[in-house]
Design a protein around this motif. Structure first.
Motif, PDB file in Angstrom:
ATOM      1  N   ALA A  39      66.213 -51.368 -77.301  1.00 34.81           N
ATOM      2  CA  ALA A  39      65.014 -51.899 -77.537  1.00 34.81           C
ATOM      3  C   ALA A  39      64.411 -51.577 -79.072  1.00 34.81           C
ATOM      4  O   ALA A  39      64.357 -52.264 -79.967  1.00 34.81           O
ATOM      5  CB  ALA A  39      63.850 -51.450 -76.694  1.00 34.81           C
ATOM      6  N   ILE A  40      64.699 -50.274 -79.322  1.00 40.46           N
ATOM      7  CA  ILE A  40      64.529 -49.729 -80.987  1.00 40.46           C
ATOM      8  C   ILE A  40      65.442 -50.576 -81.694  1.00 40.46           C
ATOM      9  O   ILE A  40      65.002 -51.278 -82.887  1.00 40.46           O
ATOM     10  CB  ILE A  40      64.514 -48.345 -80.878  1.00 40.46           C
ATOM     11  CG1 ILE A  40      63.578 -47.722 -80.153  1.00 40.46           C
ATOM     12  CG2 ILE A  40      64.594 -48.062 -82.398  1.00 40.46           C
ATOM     13  CD1 ILE A  40      63.897 -46.140 -80.129  1.00 40.46           C
ATOM     14  N   TYR A  41      66.785 -50.766 -81.527  1.00 39.68           N
ATOM     15  CA  TYR A  41      67.713 -51.337 -82.148  1.00 39.68           C
ATOM     16  C   TYR A  41      67.390 -52.715 -82.271  1.00 39.68           C
ATOM     17  O   TYR A  41      67.379 -53.474 -83.712  1.00 39.68           O
ATOM     18  CB  TYR A  41      69.072 -51.252 -81.703  1.00 39.68           C
ATOM     19  CG  TYR A  41      70.027 -51.798 -82.443  1.00 39.68           C
ATOM     20  CD1 TYR A  41      70.599 -51.297 -83.776  1.00 39.68           C
ATOM     21  CD2 TYR A  41      70.733 -53.055 -82.270  1.00 39.68           C
ATOM     22  CE1 TYR A  41      71.534 -51.931 -84.705  1.00 39.68           C
ATOM     23  CE2 TYR A  41      71.895 -53.744 -82.883  1.00 39.68           C
ATOM     24  CZ  TYR A  41      72.273 -53.179 -84.226  1.00 39.68           C
ATOM     25  OH  TYR A  41      73.290 -53.854 -84.975  1.00 39.68           O
ATOM     26  N   THR A  42      66.839 -53.629 -81.437  1.00 43.15           N
ATOM     27  CA  THR A  42      66.547 -54.770 -81.455  1.00 43.15           C
ATOM     28  C   THR A  42      65.236 -55.282 -82.317  1.00 43.15           C
ATOM     29  O   THR A  42      65.458 -56.059 -83.343  1.00 43.15           O
ATOM     30  CB  THR A  42      66.245 -55.388 -79.877  1.00 43.15           C
ATOM     31  OG1 THR A  42      67.431 -55.216 -79.044  1.00 43.15           O
ATOM     32  CG2 THR A  42      66.000 -56.960 -79.977  1.00 43.15           C
ATOM     33  N   PHE A  43      64.351 -54.495 -82.266  1.00 45.38           N
ATOM     34  CA  PHE A  43      63.122 -54.438 -83.269  1.00 45.38           C
ATOM     35  C   PHE A  43      63.720 -54.239 -84.486  1.00 45.38           C
ATOM     36  O   PHE A  43      63.257 -55.023 -85.431  1.00 45.38           O
ATOM     37  CB  PHE A  43      62.008 -53.301 -82.571  1.00 45.38           C
ATOM     38  CG  PHE A  43      60.860 -53.680 -83.296  1.00 45.38           C
ATOM     39  CD1 PHE A  43      59.907 -54.453 -83.121  1.00 45.38           C
ATOM     40  CD2 PHE A  43      60.674 -52.558 -84.412  1.00 45.38           C
ATOM     41  CE1 PHE A  43      58.676 -54.321 -83.789  1.00 45.38           C
ATOM     42  CE2 PHE A  43      59.539 -52.393 -85.068  1.00 45.38           C
ATOM     43  CZ  PHE A  43      58.474 -53.566 -84.849  1.00 45.38           C
TER      44      PHE A  43
END
Length: 487
Positions: free
Chosen positions: A83-87
């Motif tokens: 999720a962090i990487y996507t954001f």
């Protein structure tokens, strides 16, 4: 059910998991490698993963002995990192992309071999975090720290010195504690070296912690001593030495001596019987059921593939219209490029103005950024020419339309300049790079225009009073009402 030796099971699972990791985090890995190659601060990162692989290989017997079928515990942190990487990918926040990419590698290895085996290699796995190119953000702090230590040392040795920001003036000449004098490259590489050396040389956590702490403290103090020595040499030789090429040569030799001393101390206290190999012999006759397809594996693959597809579609280059900036409420005349401003070559549109009368010495710079081509928030941007100006104070001010970052600058002629830096996105004014980037990321994720403007006001000699600041920013934001008179 198929039967395979444990070591073959681990090899197959690791190969599949690492392949998925490379495909999922390709963008983050690629940009990180680019930083490793192009920045001398992070050249050592190219060696980290091979060193980690070697340390893990030495412990392969322990890993096989302690191997355990994967549990569900690692899936939750992996999804969080995804999720962090996507954001971060949508916002092109590289520091978060790199952090999530390499942190996930540790989690994936844990998922492939289980926690008992992971504990045997937990320290080498921690070395993976040194692949994250982070630390150059400390340069301004290190410049200040170096100056704060060097000045008292010079005064203590009776060297007449006057400090103005990062400028240090002695009777024989003037020195600037520039970015190259911060010692950031030596600090980061020595920190990584200290981590590796502590693993090779010490068994106890206490000894490792002490040596790692020394690998941070010693470079900081050594860099301040280096600056002190360069200025002292310039003072004693009437500036015949310690300038130009001498500056770099003396610095390189000094750092080499410091690293030698650090290793010498480590060798005195190292554990003589320290072994890096496994405590048990390598065996290959222990068979287990190969269980590559489990609930955790299915979740891992599904979330990884979904994330990769979403990122590839959502971060594709999209062109947005760029309308020109309209300034209507103040008397603004376009002028030539400002002498205090460094070149910002990747802006889609840049404009320079005088604000009010020439006697007021207020100048305005506005640069528009199309996020499909360039970034409004970038670590490469500079808001002033740091070869000529040095900051003495920074503050955040609130005005009628949001916030502004105020910087007080001084140059070698003791001229003072006050800058007001603002990032404008979708009608919102921010002083914080982080807030601006997060808002742009949010706009990208919902499919709206994330383009923004960098607005910099410069005023000589004195600060701009808040009422006048409100008038200027109000004139920048006022686009529709073009019939109002000038302020």
């Amino acid at each position: 059910m198929a039967k395979l030796p444990v070591n073959k099971t681990i090899e197959v699972k690791l190969f599949i998991y690492l392949a998925i990791w490379l495909l999922t985090f390709y963008k983050g890995i690629e940009t990180a490698v680019d930083v490793w190659i192009t920045s001398e601060i992070y050249n050592h990162c190219l060696l980290i993963l091979p060193i980690v692989a070697y340390f893990i290989y030495l412990k392969r017997a322990d890993i096989i002995q302690k191997y355990q079928q994967e549990s569900m515990l690692w899936v939750a942190p992996y999804i969080l990192l995804l999720a962090i990487y996507t954001f971060a990918s949508f916002g092109d926040i590289k520091i978060l992309m790199h952090g999530a990419a390499f942190s996930s590698l540790i989690v994936i290895i844990y998922g492939a071999i289980g926690w008992p085996a992971t504990k045997k290699i937990i320290y080498p796995l921690g070395l993976i975090l040194f692949c994250i190119p982070i630390g150059d953000q400390l340069v301004p702090f290190l410049q200040e720290l170096t100056t704060d230590i060097a000045v008292p040392l010079l005064e203590w040795t009776n060297v007449p010195i006057y400090r103005s920001g990062l400028y240090l003036e002695i009777p024989e000449g003037r020195f600037l504690v520039a970015e190259a004098c911060s010692g950031i490259s030596f600090l980061i590489s020595t920190f990584a070296f200290g981590y590796i050396y502590s693993y090779v040389s010490f068994s106890s956590i206490k000894k490792r912690a002490i040596f790692i702490s020394l690998s941070i403290i010693v470079p900081l103090l050594a860099n301040a001593l280096r600056v002190y020595g360069i200025i002292l040499t310039g003072h004693l030789t009437n500036m015949e030495h310690a300038v130009g090429a001498d500056h770099l040569i003396y610095g390189g030799v000094f750092f080499g001596v410091i690293l030698f001393i650090l290793i010498f101390l480590g060798e005195i206290f190292r554990d003589k019987d320290r072994k890096l190999t496994s405590s048990s012999a390598l065996t290959t006759n222990n068979n287990v059921s190969i269980k590559l397809v489990s609930i955790a594996s299915v979740l891992f693959v599904c979330f990884s593939v979904t994330t990769a597809i979403w990122i590839s579609k959502g971060t594709s280059t999209t062109q947005y219209d760029l309308s020109p900036v309209k300034l209507t409420n103040i008397n603004i005349q376009e002028v030539s490029k400002l002498k205090w401003l460094p070149p910002i070559n990747n802006a889609s549109l840049a404009q320079y103005f005088n604000v009010g009368t020439v006697e007021q010495h207020t100048q305005l710079f506005i640069a528009q950024f199309n996020e499909a081509e360039s970034e409004l928030i970038s670590s490469q941007h500079r808001y002033f020419n740091d070869d000529s100006w040095t900051p003495t104070k920074a503050a955040t001010l609130s005005h009628a339309f949001g916030e502004a970052k105020q910087l007080a600058l001084v140059n070698s002629d003791d001229r003072k300049l006050f800058l007001y830096v603002v990032f404008e996105v979708n009608g919102r004014f921010y002083a914080s790079e982080t807030k601006t980037k997060l808002y742009q990321t949010y706009l990208k994720m919902i499919g709206r225009n994330p383009n923004g403007k960098l607005i910099i006001l410069a005023n000589e000699n004195s600060e701009i009073e808040l009422p006048r600041l409100n008038v200027i920013f109000g004139s920048i934001t006022e686009v529709k009402n073009t019939n109002q008179g000038n302020s």
